[in-house]
Design a protein around this motif. Structure first.
Motif, PDB file in Angstrom:
ATOM      1  N   ASP A  68      19.667   8.447  58.498  1.00 19.45           N
ATOM      2  CA  ASP A  68      20.966   8.541  57.828  1.00 19.45           C
ATOM      3  C   ASP A  68      21.036   7.598  56.635  1.00 19.45           C
ATOM      4  N   MET A  69      20.462   6.407  56.781  1.00 20.00           N
ATOM      5  CA  MET A  69      20.483   5.437  55.690  1.00 20.00           C
ATOM      6  C   MET A  69      19.682   5.931  54.491  1.00 20.00           C
ATOM      7  N   TYR A  70      18.540   6.567  54.737  1.00 20.52           N
ATOM      8  CA  TYR A  70      17.736   7.112  53.639  1.00 20.52           C
ATOM      9  C   TYR A  70      18.526   8.128  52.825  1.00 20.52           C
ATOM     10  N   TYR A  71      19.211   9.037  53.509  1.00 19.94           N
ATOM     11  CA  TYR A  71      19.982  10.051  52.795  1.00 19.94           C
ATOM     12  C   TYR A  71      21.187   9.437  52.081  1.00 19.94           C
ATOM     13  N   LYS A  72      21.802   8.454  52.710  1.00 22.08           N
ATOM     14  CA  LYS A  72      22.959   7.798  52.108  1.00 22.08           C
ATOM     15  C   LYS A  72      22.576   7.073  50.828  1.00 22.08           C
ATOM     16  N   VAL A  73      21.437   6.374  50.865  1.00 23.73           N
ATOM     17  CA  VAL A  73      21.025   5.572  49.714  1.00 23.73           C
ATOM     18  C   VAL A  73      20.242   6.393  48.687  1.00 23.73           C
ATOM     19  N   ASN A  74      19.204   7.093  49.146  1.00 27.04           N
ATOM     20  CA  ASN A  74      18.325   7.784  48.196  1.00 27.04           C
ATOM     21  C   ASN A  74      18.930   9.061  47.618  1.00 27.04           C
ATOM     22  N   ARG A  75      19.755   9.749  48.386  1.00 24.81           N
ATOM     23  CA  ARG A  75      20.368  10.993  47.891  1.00 24.81           C
ATOM     24  C   ARG A  75      21.796  10.765  47.395  1.00 24.81           C
ATOM     25  N   ASP A  76      22.667  10.340  48.317  1.00 28.04           N
ATOM     26  CA  ASP A  76      24.098  10.289  47.993  1.00 28.04           C
ATOM     27  C   ASP A  76      24.404   9.275  46.891  1.00 28.04           C
ATOM     28  N   LEU A  77      23.801   8.108  46.965  1.00 25.09           N
ATOM     29  CA  LEU A  77      24.047   7.076  45.955  1.00 25.09           C
ATOM     30  C   LEU A  77      23.549   7.528  44.582  1.00 25.09           C
ATOM     31  N   THR A  78      22.419   8.235  44.559  1.00 23.22           N
ATOM     32  CA  THR A  78      21.874   8.747  43.298  1.00 23.22           C
ATOM     33  C   THR A  78      22.831   9.738  42.654  1.00 23.22           C
ATOM     34  N   ILE A  79      23.323  10.683  43.442  1.00 21.26           N
ATOM     35  CA  ILE A  79      24.244  11.696  42.918  1.00 21.26           C
ATOM     36  C   ILE A  79      25.549  11.048  42.459  1.00 21.26           C
ATOM     37  N   GLU A  80      26.011  10.066  43.215  1.00 21.07           N
ATOM     38  CA  GLU A  80      27.245   9.374  42.851  1.00 21.07           C
ATOM     39  C   GLU A  80      27.076   8.614  41.533  1.00 21.07           C
ATOM     40  N   ALA A  81      25.932   7.947  41.372  1.00 23.20           N
ATOM     41  CA  ALA A  81      25.672   7.204  40.133  1.00 23.20           C
ATOM     42  C   ALA A  81      25.555   8.148  38.941  1.00 23.20           C
ATOM     43  N   ALA A  82      24.890   9.280  39.135  1.00 18.13           N
ATOM     44  CA  ALA A  82      24.736  10.255  38.054  1.00 18.13           C
ATOM     45  C   ALA A  82      26.083  10.864  37.669  1.00 18.13           C
ATOM     46  N   THR A  83      26.914  11.132  38.658  1.00 18.67           N
ATOM     47  CA  THR A  83      28.242  11.689  38.396  1.00 18.67           C
ATOM     48  C   THR A  83      29.084  10.703  37.582  1.00 18.67           C
ATOM     49  N   LYS A  84      29.028   9.431  37.962  1.00 18.34           N
ATOM     50  CA  LYS A  84      29.759   8.395  37.225  1.00 18.34           C
ATOM     51  C   LYS A  84      29.244   8.280  35.791  1.00 18.34           C
ATOM     52  N   ALA A  85      27.908   8.343  35.642  1.00 15.15           N
ATOM     53  CA  ALA A  85      27.305   8.251  34.306  1.00 15.15           C
ATOM     54  C   ALA A  85      27.747   9.407  33.420  1.00 15.15           C
ATOM     55  N   LYS A  86      27.778  10.598  33.965  1.00 14.08           N
ATOM     56  CA  LYS A  86      28.180  11.760  33.179  1.00 14.08           C
ATOM     57  C   LYS A  86      29.637  11.653  32.740  1.00 14.08           C
ATOM     58  N   LYS A  87      30.508  11.259  33.664  1.00 14.32           N
ATOM     59  CA  LYS A  87      31.932  11.107  33.333  1.00 14.32           C
ATOM     60  C   LYS A  87      32.153  10.044  32.265  1.00 14.32           C
ATOM     61  N   ALA A  88      31.261   9.049  32.241  1.00 13.87           N
ATOM     62  CA  ALA A  88      31.394   7.953  31.278  1.00 13.87           C
ATOM     63  C   ALA A  88      30.808   8.296  29.908  1.00 13.87           C
ATOM     64  N   GLY A  89      30.175   9.446  29.792  1.00 12.60           N
ATOM     65  CA  GLY A  89      29.613   9.855  28.512  1.00 12.60           C
ATOM     66  C   GLY A  89      28.210   9.339  28.248  1.00 12.60           C
ATOM     67  N   VAL A  90      27.526   8.878  29.308  1.00  8.46           N
ATOM     68  CA  VAL A  90      26.129   8.449  29.166  1.00  8.46           C
ATOM     69  C   VAL A  90      25.285   9.656  28.760  1.00  8.46           C
ATOM     70  N   ALA A  91      24.368   9.463  27.840  1.00  8.30           N
ATOM     71  CA  ALA A  91      23.601  10.591  27.302  1.00  8.30           C
ATOM     72  C   ALA A  91      22.398  10.976  28.150  1.00  8.30           C
ATOM     73  N   GLN A  92      21.798   9.999  28.852  1.00  5.22           N
ATOM     74  CA  GLN A  92      20.549  10.262  29.568  1.00  5.22           C
ATOM     75  C   GLN A  92      20.543   9.505  30.893  1.00  5.22           C
ATOM     76  N   PHE A  93      20.163  10.226  31.950  1.00  7.56           N
ATOM     77  CA  PHE A  93      20.059   9.640  33.288  1.00  7.56           C
ATOM     78  C   PHE A  93      18.627   9.836  33.760  1.00  7.56           C
ATOM     79  N   ILE A  94      17.939   8.725  34.042  1.00  3.85           N
ATOM     80  CA  ILE A  94      16.536   8.774  34.460  1.00  3.85           C
ATOM     81  C   ILE A  94      16.448   8.391  35.924  1.00  3.85           C
ATOM     82  N   PHE A  95      15.856   9.262  36.722  1.00  2.00           N
ATOM     83  CA  PHE A  95      15.780   9.043  38.168  1.00  2.00           C
ATOM     84  C   PHE A  95      14.338   8.870  38.610  1.00  2.00           C
ATOM     85  N   MET A  96      14.095   7.812  39.379  1.00  2.00           N
ATOM     86  CA  MET A  96      12.770   7.569  39.941  1.00  2.00           C
ATOM     87  C   MET A  96      12.637   8.290  41.272  1.00  2.00           C
ATOM     88  N   SER A  97      11.945   9.414  41.242  1.00  2.00           N
ATOM     89  CA  SER A  97      11.617  10.117  42.479  1.00  2.00           C
ATOM     90  C   SER A  97      10.214   9.683  42.887  1.00  2.00           C
TER      91      SER A  97
END
Length: 288
Positions: A68-97
């Protein structure tokens, strides 16, 4: 000047990238944010051009209590951060997979080459959490919000964690080491940081598979590490029959002697990002 926010303060990759970009003070301005609590949600993202998201659980655990912790941190937190970045007008989001989305290394008697047509096939919840994060942030991409997904192989360098430092300790202690003919894709931290710099400068989007220009044979790497410390390791094939017999039954042997490579064509880029070859990278990593 590009203003960059690195999520994952004090992470190995994040700290390394910050130091790398500090070499170019007229081109990049870097801030970091800790994602371990909810205070990051109050961080103003509007002043950044790029968010480099490296926050996450980095190493594989087979403990089902961790799932559960892996999905909470690696998936959910990533999507939440990307969503916040998009709303803020950030131009590029780079994700380390990670290359781990394709599953584990081969066993000692098999070859494993990943090419552009290979489908992800995670073998654990670490790999699956990364893959689901990728899928989640892709849905957010638009003309004004570019998504970059990096699937690097094993990253190593001075101060790195994981399998490399374990192997480095063995290289300095063992008088001999099995000479198994295997191949691994690896990526030195300087090559990775330079690649990310280029992706930011060129305002890229898409999926990327950076790796060193040379595949690594485990025994040869052990030999190079030993030589960097003024020691000699004798490579021997004497243990090969036994290792090949029991190898498929022991997962650790697969991690050490199995194959896991990207086809080199997947890792080419329009500019050269590889600032270190294998020998140089070992020397820098093992230097005092």
């Amino acid at each position: 000047m590009k203003k960059i926010l690195i999520t994952g303060a004090n992470s190995y990759i994040g700290t390394s990238l910050e130091k790398w970009l500090e070499k170019f003070p007229d081109e990049y301005s870097v801030d970091t944010v800790n994602m371990r609590d909810n205070l990051w949600k109050e961080k103003d993202f509007t002043k950044y051009d790029v968010v480099f998201h490296v926050a996450g659980i980095a190493h594989v655990s087979s403990d089902p209590k961790m799932e559960d912790m892996y999905y909470k941190v690696n998936r959910d937190l990533t999507i939440e951060a990307a969503t916040k970045a998009k709303k803020a007008g950030v131009a590029q989001f780079i994700f380390m997979s990670s290359i781990i989305v394709y599953g584990d290394s081969s066993n000692i008697n098999e070859k494993k080459v990943i090419d552009i047509n290979t489908k992800p096939n995670p073998s654990n919840f670490y790999g699956n959490s990364k893959l689901q994060a990728e899928e989640g942030i892709k849905l957010l991409e638009s003309d004004n919000f570019k998504i970059v997904i990096l699937r690097p192989p094993m990253i190593y360098g001075k101060g790195s964690k994981g399998n490399y430092p374990r192997l480095a300790k063995l290289a300095q202690k063992l008088p001999m080491f099995p000479d198994i003919d295997n191949r691994r894709s690896m990526l030195h931290i300087d090559n990775l940081c330079n690649f990310i710099k280029l992706l930011i400068s060129n305002e890229e989007s898409g999926m990327f598979f950076p790796q060193n220009s040379e595949y690594v044979k485990t025994s040869e790497m052990v030999k190079l590490i030993a030589e960097a410390h003024g020691k000699r390791v004798k490579l021997t094939k004497a243990f090969n029959p036994i290792l090949k017999l029991v190898g498929p039954k022991v997962a650790t042997y697969g991690k050490v002697f199995g194959d896991l490579v990207y086809d080199q064509s997947m890792s080419t880029y329009k500019e050269n990002y590889r600032v270190r070859d294998l020998k140089q990278s070992i020397e820098v990593t093992e230097s005092v």
